[in-house]
Write a protein that holds these residues in place. Structure first.
Motif, PDB file in Angstrom:
ATOM      1  N   PRO A 203     -14.036  -2.861   1.766  1.00  0.00           N
ATOM      2  CA  PRO A 203     -13.776  -1.451   1.491  1.00  0.00           C
ATOM      3  C   PRO A 203     -12.376  -1.253   0.919  1.00  0.00           C
ATOM      4  O   PRO A 203     -11.540  -2.161   0.915  1.00  0.00           O
ATOM      5  N   TYR A 204     -12.131  -0.032   0.445  1.00  0.00           N
ATOM      6  CA  TYR A 204     -10.780   0.327   0.036  1.00  0.00           C
ATOM      7  C   TYR A 204      -9.847   0.271   1.238  1.00  0.00           C
ATOM      8  O   TYR A 204     -10.282   0.350   2.396  1.00  0.00           O
TER       9      TYR A 204
ATOM     10  N   GLN B 239      -7.684   5.445 -10.186  1.00  0.00           N
ATOM     11  CA  GLN B 239      -8.380   4.912  -9.037  1.00  0.00           C
ATOM     12  C   GLN B 239      -8.088   3.427  -8.875  1.00  0.00           C
ATOM     13  O   GLN B 239      -8.092   2.671  -9.850  1.00  0.00           O
ATOM     14  N   PRO B 240      -7.837   2.992  -7.627  1.00  0.00           N
ATOM     15  CA  PRO B 240      -7.567   1.575  -7.390  1.00  0.00           C
ATOM     16  C   PRO B 240      -8.820   0.747  -7.619  1.00  0.00           C
ATOM     17  O   PRO B 240      -9.934   1.243  -7.493  1.00  0.00           O
TER      18      PRO B 240
ATOM     19  N   ASP C 261      -5.483   3.757  -0.236  1.00  0.00           N
ATOM     20  CA  ASP C 261      -6.277   4.075  -1.423  1.00  0.00           C
ATOM     21  C   ASP C 261      -6.956   5.437  -1.307  1.00  0.00           C
ATOM     22  O   ASP C 261      -7.262   6.074  -2.312  1.00  0.00           O
ATOM     23  N   LEU C 262      -7.209   5.876  -0.062  1.00  0.00           N
ATOM     24  CA  LEU C 262      -7.850   7.169   0.104  1.00  0.00           C
ATOM     25  C   LEU C 262      -6.984   8.288  -0.464  1.00  0.00           C
ATOM     26  O   LEU C 262      -7.508   9.331  -0.878  1.00  0.00           O
TER      27      LEU C 262
ATOM     28  N   GLN D 293     -18.053   5.764  -1.804  1.00  0.00           N
ATOM     29  CA  GLN D 293     -16.827   4.960  -1.722  1.00  0.00           C
ATOM     30  C   GLN D 293     -16.438   4.823  -0.257  1.00  0.00           C
ATOM     31  O   GLN D 293     -16.374   5.828   0.473  1.00  0.00           O
TER      32      GLN D 293
ATOM     33  N   HIS E 234       0.996   4.047  -2.980  1.00  0.00           N
ATOM     34  CA  HIS E 234       0.754   5.470  -2.730  1.00  0.00           C
ATOM     35  C   HIS E 234       1.938   6.315  -3.191  1.00  0.00           C
ATOM     36  O   HIS E 234       1.775   7.373  -3.797  1.00  0.00           O
TER      37      HIS E 234
ATOM     38  N   ALA F 192       0.837  -1.206   0.000  1.00  0.00           N
ATOM     39  CA  ALA F 192       0.000   0.000   0.000  1.00  0.00           C
ATOM     40  C   ALA F 192       0.864   1.246   0.000  1.00  0.00           C
ATOM     41  O   ALA F 192       0.566   2.225  -0.701  1.00  0.00           O
TER      42      ALA F 192
ATOM     43  N   ALA G 133     -13.752   3.418   2.708  1.00  0.00           N
ATOM     44  CA  ALA G 133     -12.365   3.017   2.974  1.00  0.00           C
ATOM     45  C   ALA G 133     -12.206   2.740   4.461  1.00  0.00           C
ATOM     46  O   ALA G 133     -12.745   3.475   5.302  1.00  0.00           O
TER      47      ALA G 133
ATOM     48  N   GLN H 208     -11.899  -1.555  -6.965  1.00  0.00           N
ATOM     49  CA  GLN H 208     -12.742  -1.762  -5.797  1.00  0.00           C
ATOM     50  C   GLN H 208     -13.027  -3.256  -5.634  1.00  0.00           C
ATOM     51  O   GLN H 208     -13.546  -3.900  -6.547  1.00  0.00           O
TER      52      GLN H 208
ATOM     53  N   LEU I  49      -8.264   8.206  -3.970  1.00  0.00           N
ATOM     54  CA  LEU I  49      -9.677   8.517  -4.144  1.00  0.00           C
ATOM     55  C   LEU I  49      -9.963   9.999  -3.934  1.00  0.00           C
ATOM     56  O   LEU I  49     -10.707  10.615  -4.705  1.00  0.00           O
TER      57      LEU I  49
END
Length: 570
Positions: free
Chosen positions: A143-144, A135-136, A148-149, A204, A123, A119, A206, A138, A152
């Protein structure tokens, strides 16, 4: 000073676990070559295998533990290195390389898991200049991830369309985790994440880690409030694991773009500030961010967030122990445990500063459970070391007293640490008794006494004390507040009050401890008036566990402290 990227934790933890934090301070300050070198060295350090990599000599992560060099593992590392050094490495290619690496490291060790490392790397790649925001994918049933936030939010911002960020924090979840274990807590979080996702529609979701979720919603203004209330309703539906039902509640904070911020970091910070406001309102509710937050409120919210993190870190929250002395013999009759917080940035934070925050935010229940667990474990450690241990005293908050299963929690900890109940004293302030309410407290105290645990009424005389309370709750001991003791020899009125309290305790058959004794004059006066169990700086400041062990070790050489001989008290 450059401010840290709020989404850098997975990568920085990965580097920190391999003691390579100096290579990368923050994600956005790392060059591609630095990250490549750090990742390769990190993985080599975390393996038992002797791995030869380009630019690095052969090395073994754990000397003395032989392993076999695995060609496929070497190939996975080489693939990852190659992807990182590509000028235009795509997220898909990097993810494939990381996935290949994950598959060959089932026994991964260290501070960061393969998922966290992946992760962080993903990032970092998104932050590189010229990399298109992508966007990663889904997952259908989850959840993401937290990292990932970081993709997003910028993607939403890039559209220029207004949206809301809902930050959800579960109430009292740290206490649930402590009581039922991390494995069950993670299953609850997984179920809750799937439920939130199932009702997300165009939102969405996360999971930010621990008990926190974020929801990116197209609803704004009043409709954002309706969305927050729907989220609270979903959280409130019982979850079931292994036949046991769990009822959760949450505090939800809402920030909106562009009204509350125009960048990802600001929107997330302000959503969390709104969440803190919802917690202060009692939890199980939602709050909208308001710009009139004062600097003092912001500092308090930051400290609350740090305290929430500290509960999961064994190196920050400690106990010190202050001996309670029999003035006649010089022996330790009890040891009061006192919370201490070694903040990584602020240093030692006073309990007067963080305990009120813990009580207002409901963190006090989880904190109290952890401190009780720590105190009992330390007592057992001293006993096994052959030290002449005395009972240990632990403070309880009003919120803990409101827990109907508090006695069950205490019984479980006593059993875990094989500690006789008579060796545990629980201290309760008069204020906590008044806040909790008489009826439930009576039942809880009766259950604790049935275990064989003793109860002390702390800060006696300065709060809501009255004869009815003393008669109703029947503590084994009262502790006269230091505000009266400090005025002995200076204020005749305070001396009259202390003498009256001593006489009252004798008539009720209750033991007495005088708190805050700092001078020999105070100690002699108390002894002459029938109080020979004293606590204060005259005898010792609160000591870390290691220093308390030395104090206990020296007890056989201690002598009577009372300079007045065996003359009977007046």
């Amino acid at each position: 000073m450059t401010q840290p990227d709020p989404f850098h934790d997975p990568l920085s933890r990965a580097f920190g676990s391999a003691e390579l934090a100096g290579i990368v301070q923050f994600c956005n300050q790392a060059s591609r070559a630095d990250v490549c070198a750090a990742v390769v060295r990190l993985v080599a350090q975390l393996r038992d295998d002797e791995v030869t990599l380009p630019g690095f000599p052969p090395r073994r992560a754990c000397p003395g533990h032989p392993g076999q060099c695995q060609p496929d593992f070497h190939a996975a590392l080489t693939s990852l290195e190659s992807e990182l050094t590509q000028t235009q490495a795509s997220l898909a290619r990097l993810s494939a390389a990381v996935a290949s690496l994950r598959a060959r490291t089932p026994d991964w060790q260290g501070g960061a898991s393969p998922d966290e490392l992946a992760a962080g790397l993903e990032h970092w790649l998104h932050r590189q200049p010229g990399h298109a925001i992508q966007q990663p994918p889904q997952a259908r049933n989850a959840p993401y991830a937290a990292a990932d936030l970081a993709v997003l939010l910028p993607a939403r911002l890039a559209t220029g369309k207004p949206f809301s960020l809902l930050c959800l924090s579960l109430d009292h979840f740290a206490s649930l985790r402590l009581r039922h274990g991390a494995a069950l807590a993670e299953r609850l979080l997984s179920q809750l994440g799937q439920r939130l996702l199932a009702h997300a529609r165009h939102d969405q979701v996360a999971h930010l880690g621990q008990d926190e979720f974020a929801i990116l919603s197209e609803h704004i203004d009043d409709s954002a409030g309706h969305a927050a209330r729907r989220v609270l309703q979903r959280v409130g539906i019982e979850l079931k694991i292994d036949g046991e039902r769990f009822a959760l509640s949450a505090s939800v904070g809402v920030s909106q773009f562009p009204a509350d911020g125009e960048d990802a970091e600001t929107l997330l910070l302000r959503a969390r500030q709104a969440t803190a406001a919802a917690r202060r309102a009692g939890g199980a509710t939602w709050a909208r961010y308001h710009a009139e937050h004062t600097p003092a409120q912001q500092a308090r919210e930051a400290l609350e967030n740090d305290l929430r993190l500290a509960l999961g870190r064994p190196d920050e929250m400690h106990l010190h122990y202050q001996p309670i002395i029999n003035f006649r013999t010089g022996q330790v009759v009890c040891m009061e445990s006192l919370a201490r917080w070694q903040h990584p940035r602020l240093g030692m934070v006073s309990p007067e500063r963080f305990i009120p925050i813990a009580e207002e935010s409901s963190l006090i229940v989880a904190l109290g459970h952890r401190l009780l667990d720590t105190a009992l474990a330390q007592w057992q450690s001293w006993r096994q070391a052959g030290l002449p241990v005395a009972p240990v005293s632990v403070n309880l908050s009003g919120r803990q007293l409101c827990k109907p299963d508090l006695a069950d929690d205490v019984a479980a900890l006593l059993h875990r640490h094989q500690m006789p109940p008579a060796m545990l004293q629980l201290e309760i302030t008069e204020t906590a008794l008044a806040q909790a309410g008489a009826a439930p407290i009576s039942r809880t105290l009766d259950a604790l006494k049935a275990l064989g645990v003793s109860i002390a009424l702390d800060d006696f005389g300065c709060g809501y004390a009255n004869l009815q309370q003393l008669y109703r709750f029947r503590p084994e001991q009262i502790k006269i507040d230091r505000s009266f003791i400090s005025k002995i020899g200076l204020d005749p009125h305070s001396e009259v009050i202390v003498a009256a309290l001593l006489s009252l305790s004798q008539n009720f058959g209750v033991g007495v401890v005088a708190e805050g004794v700092e001078t020999l004059e105070q100690a002699n006066w108390l002894w002459r008036h029938g109080c020979d169990v004293l606590q204060g700086f005259l005898f010792s400041r609160p000591l870390p566990a290691t220093e308390m062990a030395a104090y206990l070790r020296d007890l056989p050489q201690s002598r009577a402290m009372c300079p007045l001989g065996e003359r009977a008290p007046m």
